[in-house]
Design a protein around this motif. Structure first.
Motif, PDB file in Angstrom:
ATOM      1  N   LEU A 409      50.785  41.188  44.181  1.00 53.41           N
ATOM      2  CA  LEU A 409      50.069  40.998  42.914  1.00 53.41           C
ATOM      3  C   LEU A 409      51.047  40.675  41.771  1.00 53.41           C
ATOM      4  O   LEU A 409      50.759  39.848  40.913  1.00 53.41           O
ATOM      5  CB  LEU A 409      49.250  42.249  42.592  1.00 53.41           C
ATOM      6  CG  LEU A 409      48.104  42.054  41.604  1.00 53.41           C
ATOM      7  CD1 LEU A 409      47.043  41.125  42.172  1.00 53.41           C
ATOM      8  CD2 LEU A 409      47.479  43.386  41.232  1.00 53.41           C
ATOM      9  N   LEU A 410      52.215  41.306  41.821  1.00 54.04           N
ATOM     10  CA  LEU A 410      53.196  41.044  40.760  1.00 54.04           C
ATOM     11  C   LEU A 410      53.802  39.649  40.875  1.00 54.04           C
ATOM     12  O   LEU A 410      54.076  38.994  39.873  1.00 54.04           O
ATOM     13  CB  LEU A 410      54.288  42.123  40.765  1.00 54.04           C
ATOM     14  CG  LEU A 410      53.798  43.500  40.316  1.00 54.04           C
ATOM     15  CD1 LEU A 410      54.867  44.561  40.537  1.00 54.04           C
ATOM     16  CD2 LEU A 410      53.356  43.482  38.850  1.00 54.04           C
ATOM     17  N   GLU A 412      52.179  37.097  42.157  1.00 51.66           N
ATOM     18  CA  GLU A 412      51.083  36.224  41.711  1.00 51.66           C
ATOM     19  C   GLU A 412      51.028  36.198  40.180  1.00 51.66           C
ATOM     20  O   GLU A 412      50.881  35.138  39.571  1.00 51.66           O
ATOM     21  CB  GLU A 412      49.760  36.728  42.282  1.00 51.66           C
ATOM     22  CG  GLU A 412      48.596  35.822  41.952  1.00 51.66           C
ATOM     23  CD  GLU A 412      47.275  36.348  42.500  1.00 51.66           C
ATOM     24  OE1 GLU A 412      47.274  36.987  43.570  1.00 51.66           O
ATOM     25  OE2 GLU A 412      46.255  36.112  41.840  1.00 51.66           O
ATOM     26  N   SER A 413      51.166  37.361  39.586  1.00 47.79           N
ATOM     27  CA  SER A 413      51.161  37.461  38.127  1.00 47.79           C
ATOM     28  C   SER A 413      52.277  36.609  37.524  1.00 47.79           C
ATOM     29  O   SER A 413      52.077  35.849  36.581  1.00 47.79           O
ATOM     30  CB  SER A 413      51.339  38.929  37.731  1.00 47.79           C
ATOM     31  OG  SER A 413      51.821  39.049  36.418  1.00 47.79           O
ATOM     32  N   ALA A 416      51.422  32.921  38.074  1.00 41.41           N
ATOM     33  CA  ALA A 416      50.187  32.479  37.413  1.00 41.41           C
ATOM     34  C   ALA A 416      50.491  31.910  36.031  1.00 41.41           C
ATOM     35  O   ALA A 416      49.830  30.997  35.563  1.00 41.41           O
ATOM     36  CB  ALA A 416      49.202  33.637  37.305  1.00 41.41           C
ATOM     37  N   GLU A 420      49.023  28.376  34.620  1.00 39.40           N
ATOM     38  CA  GLU A 420      48.231  28.277  33.388  1.00 39.40           C
ATOM     39  C   GLU A 420      48.711  27.164  32.461  1.00 39.40           C
ATOM     40  O   GLU A 420      48.033  26.803  31.506  1.00 39.40           O
ATOM     41  CB  GLU A 420      48.238  29.626  32.650  1.00 39.40           C
ATOM     42  CG  GLU A 420      47.279  30.615  33.305  1.00 39.40           C
ATOM     43  CD  GLU A 420      47.473  32.057  32.838  1.00 39.40           C
ATOM     44  OE1 GLU A 420      48.221  32.275  31.865  1.00 39.40           O
ATOM     45  OE2 GLU A 420      46.877  32.943  33.471  1.00 39.40           O
TER      46      GLU A 420
ATOM     47  N   PRO B  91      50.513  39.909  33.222  1.00 43.02           N
ATOM     48  CA  PRO B  91      49.931  38.621  32.828  1.00 43.02           C
ATOM     49  C   PRO B  91      49.400  37.872  34.048  1.00 43.02           C
ATOM     50  O   PRO B  91      49.939  38.028  35.155  1.00 43.02           O
ATOM     51  CB  PRO B  91      51.101  37.860  32.201  1.00 43.02           C
ATOM     52  CG  PRO B  91      52.266  38.765  32.202  1.00 43.02           C
ATOM     53  CD  PRO B  91      51.945  39.995  32.968  1.00 43.02           C
ATOM     54  N   GLY B  92      48.374  37.081  33.833  1.00 41.28           N
ATOM     55  CA  GLY B  92      47.907  36.203  34.917  1.00 41.28           C
ATOM     56  C   GLY B  92      46.989  36.878  35.921  1.00 41.28           C
ATOM     57  O   GLY B  92      46.426  36.207  36.768  1.00 41.28           O
ATOM     58  N   VAL B  93      46.853  38.203  35.858  1.00 39.39           N
ATOM     59  CA  VAL B  93      45.949  38.881  36.782  1.00 39.39           C
ATOM     60  C   VAL B  93      44.801  39.497  35.974  1.00 39.39           C
ATOM     61  O   VAL B  93      45.017  40.408  35.190  1.00 39.39           O
ATOM     62  CB  VAL B  93      46.672  39.987  37.580  1.00 39.39           C
ATOM     63  CG1 VAL B  93      45.697  40.745  38.467  1.00 39.39           C
ATOM     64  CG2 VAL B  93      47.804  39.395  38.405  1.00 39.39           C
TER      65      VAL B  93
END
Lengths: 451, 248
Positions: A409-410, A412-413, A416, A420, B91-93
């Motif tokens: 998840l980190l 991906e964060s 991301a 964006e 961020p982003g999640v």
């Protein structure tokens, strides 16, 4: 150290001499001359070596000793009844599919679907149908004289795609360009050439997807030439997901005229050795260029993203946010150069590279550079590399996520944020999905180790 | 529910907790107060299982199980929740994605079926509404660009969604204006139940006027030096920590 001797140009030159009379467009004097000149240039330059500053971090020695047969000469027994897609199954699209560098009409959308003023053609066919038109395009954007792999591609290309959009034409669906590696049982080489021309005011989205099914080494040496006329807008996504046996080299040469906009996103996650290079010439005022991207590397993968943005005129903007996650013994390279010509005042150029190192043996070489000869500009660059934040990891685990899930998840964060940057929001999920795929594999392998 | 016996812990080789004894029963709310550097946050991190916090002596039993043996995520599964003093930005999640993954991870640990997407969203919206949160927050990235008050409310939302049996609230009142303090206090009070215990860690008394504890303990230099009822918090507010610490 005779590094420049490592990779011999001989087999490639011999191939050129043997095949030149049969290559597509042979007999057209302009093209014969273009190819001859390119072959001679390749012979003079030789393969890039680490002595060349811009190839310092990406050695080619892994290609040594492998005899690559031209993909076009090897029978392709397998047929594909289904070509993987970046888009959801029912999403409208135009499609062009190349297997082993050669367009497969049965896997491409028929011409009659295209709006008037748009053409998507096999390069080999276009050379026969419209030689004069092609003479105006081929090698016009990619006119660099110091690029050996460009020269090699020009000498040896057998096919590719030519995409042309007339004035003010807006392509109503994305064009999905799928390049499937050769389905061969021996090592192969392939030199596809893609030409994209958007005339004044034209708009399009191109999704370029590289993948493969083979287990034999492939030497992929692709060249794309993209010309954007005044006010033209192109969104260009490239996902490189070739098999690990592939050596993937690709250079995109981009030329932008007045007030044109290029929104590029590169996701580099395939191939054992890859280098995706983008060379941009901003030649018209008000042009805007975005070169965002992400790299995901694991095992012993080596992935190189190199960009050169040449601000030749005033009032242009360029933006780059490139982030990556590297695991195991993966090695990443980011080189970004923003050049500003003496009279290119009011240039606004920014570049950022960030890397998350997921293992102690992972490595990144990052080299953002500015070369500014004008005095009234705004340019900035930055680079960081680091590990996953312990506090963030603890936070997620304290919410019940196991370590593998928390790490995924980190990552991906982290990535991301660059997704964006892509202007067209509707395309972001397809990139996030490709990032999650990669993370899922990692999560499963961690769970196996833990079990 | 929670039994802490002679707990000693070090961080980077320095002993921060020097023999803590504390028993918390289901339904009770305990407050731990103390000056900066007394070990309050360390205690919450040790209980939640943060790496780098080494227990050198003593034991912690949670519902009869050895809490210190469990990795952080198992403690969450068992029902321990730590509301962070400084919630981390991701961020982003999107908040919703994160909460869904967390809730399902905990449900899976507890042997409960995962919630389907519709059920989950319905449940989440209801909880957010109870907390007076704008539904827009659920779409935004976890804590990214949130104000201090928004972050703390988000902690309360996570707490409500994860339904822990032991809530550790680390300086949940810090950085809050009076309205946010009231909202967060209401959220805490709404979670009080006979099956649930809370450990409220705070520097100031003001949170404890809204969340009235059953027991108050004063932590100083890694030890509990005084314990009493809610009136102790008031006394500390008036007289400061000096006297309690000297008396010890």
């Amino acid at each position: 150290m005779a590094q420049q001797e490592i990779l011999s140009t001989e087999p490639y030159l011999a191939r050129f001499n043997a095949a030149k009379a049969r290559l597509p467009g042979a007999g057209q004097s302009w093209l014969d001359e273009l190819r001859e000149t390119a072959a001679a240039r390749f012979r003079d330059l030789g393969f890039p070596t680490q002595r060349h500053e811009i190839w310092k971090y990406t050695p080619l020695k892994a290609l040594q000793g492998i005899g690559f047969t031209p993909a076009g000469e090897v029978a392709r027994p397998a047929s594909l009844d289904h070509v993987p897609s970046l888009l959801p199954a029912k999403a409208p699209r135009y499609r062009a599919t190349l297997v082993g560098g050669v367009v497969r009409p049965e896997l491409s959308s028929p011409d009659e679907e295209l709006p008037a003023g748009a053409t998507i053609e096999r390069l080999a066919a276009a050379l026969e149908r419209d030689p004069a038109g092609l003479a105006e395009l081929l090698g016009r954007v990619a006119d660099d004289r110091d690029q050996p792999l460009l020269a090699l591609n020009t000498a040896l290309f057998e096919d590719g795609v030519v995409i042309r959009l007339g004035r003010n034409l807006v392509l109503d669906r994305p064009l999905e360009l799928t390049l499937v590696g050769p389905l061969a049982e021996v090592p192969t080489q392939v030199h596809p050439r893609i030409l994209i021309v958007l005339e004044e005011g034209a708009q399009a989205t191109v999704l370029e997807h590289h993948l493969g099914f083979g287990t034999e080494p492939v030497f992929h040496n692709g060249v794309s030439e993209i010309a954007l006329g005044p006010n033209a807008r192109l969104t260009h996504i490239k996902v490189q997901a070739a098999p690990l046996e592939t050596f993937h080299f690709a250079t995109t040469h981009l030329r932008q005229e007045r007030d044109s906009a290029y929104d590029g996103f590169t996701l580099n996650r395939g191939a054992g050795l890859s280098r995706l290079e983008t060379r941009v010439k901003l030649v018209g005022e008000g042009a805007d260029c975005r070169l965002n991207g992400a790299y995901l590397l694991r095992g012993r993968q080596h992935g190189d993203i190199t960009t050169v943005v040449d601000h030749q005129v005033p009032h242009c903007t360029s933006r780059e946010v490139v982030k990556g996650a590297i695991d195991d013994r993966g090695r990443g390279v980011f080189q970004g150069l923003i050049k500003v010509a003496p009279h290119a005042q009011k240039t606004d150029g920014r570049m950022l590279n960030k890397t998350l190192l997921l293992s102690e043996k992972a490595e990144i070489d990052t080299k953002p550079e500015l070369e500014i000869f004008a005095d009234d500009v705004q340019c900035a660059h930055g680079a960081t590399a680091g590990a996953i934040d312990d506090m963030a990891l603890f936070y997620l685990r304290s919410r019940g996520l196991d370590e593998a899930a928390a790490r995924a998840l980190l990552v991906e964060s982290f990535l991301a944020e660059t997704v964006e940057e892509l202007g067209d929001e509707s395309l972001r999920p397809l990139l996030l999905e490709r990032i999650r795929d990669w993370l899922q594999v990692r999560r499963e392998s961690l769970e196996e180790v833990a079990a | 529910m929670l039994e802490i016996n002679n707990l000693h812990a070090t961080v980077d080789g320095a002993e921060i907790l020097k023999g803590i004894d504390l028993t918390i029963r289901a339904g009770e709310v305990h407050a731990i107060m103390g000056p900066n550097g007394s070990g309050k946050s360390t205690l919450s991190y040790v209980l939640a299982g943060r790496d780098g916090y080494e227990v050198t002596e003593g034991s912690v039993t949670f519902n009869g199980k050895d809490l210190l043996e469990m990795p952080t995520e198992e403690r969450a599964g068992e029902g321990v929740f730590l509301a962070f003093q400084y919630p981390v930005e991701i961020p982003g999640v999107p908040n919703t994605t994160f909460l869904k993954e967390a809730v399902n991870a905990v449900r899976k640990y507890r042997g409960e079926p995962e919630l389907d997407a519709m059920e989950f969203v319905k449940h989440l919206r209801a909880k957010a509404k109870e907390l007076g949160m704008n539904p827009e927050f659920l779409k935004r990235a976890v804590n990214a660009g949130f104000s201090g008050g928004e972050k703390k409310r988000n902690e309360m939302l996570q707490m409500a969604m994860l339904e822990p049996s032991l809530c550790l609230l680390d300086e949940t009142d810090s950085g809050l204006d009076i309205d946010a303090l009231k909202a967060v206090s209401e959220a805490i009070n709404a979670m009080r139940s006979p099956e649930r215990a809370m450990l409220v860690i705070t520097h100031y008394q003001r949170l404890l006027t809204y969340v009235v504890p059953d027991h108050v303990h004063v932590l100083s230099k890694g030890r509990i030096v005084r314990s009493g009822g809610p009136e102790l918090a008031q006394e500390l507010e008036e007289k400061g920590y000096g006297e309690s610490i000297e008396a010890a």
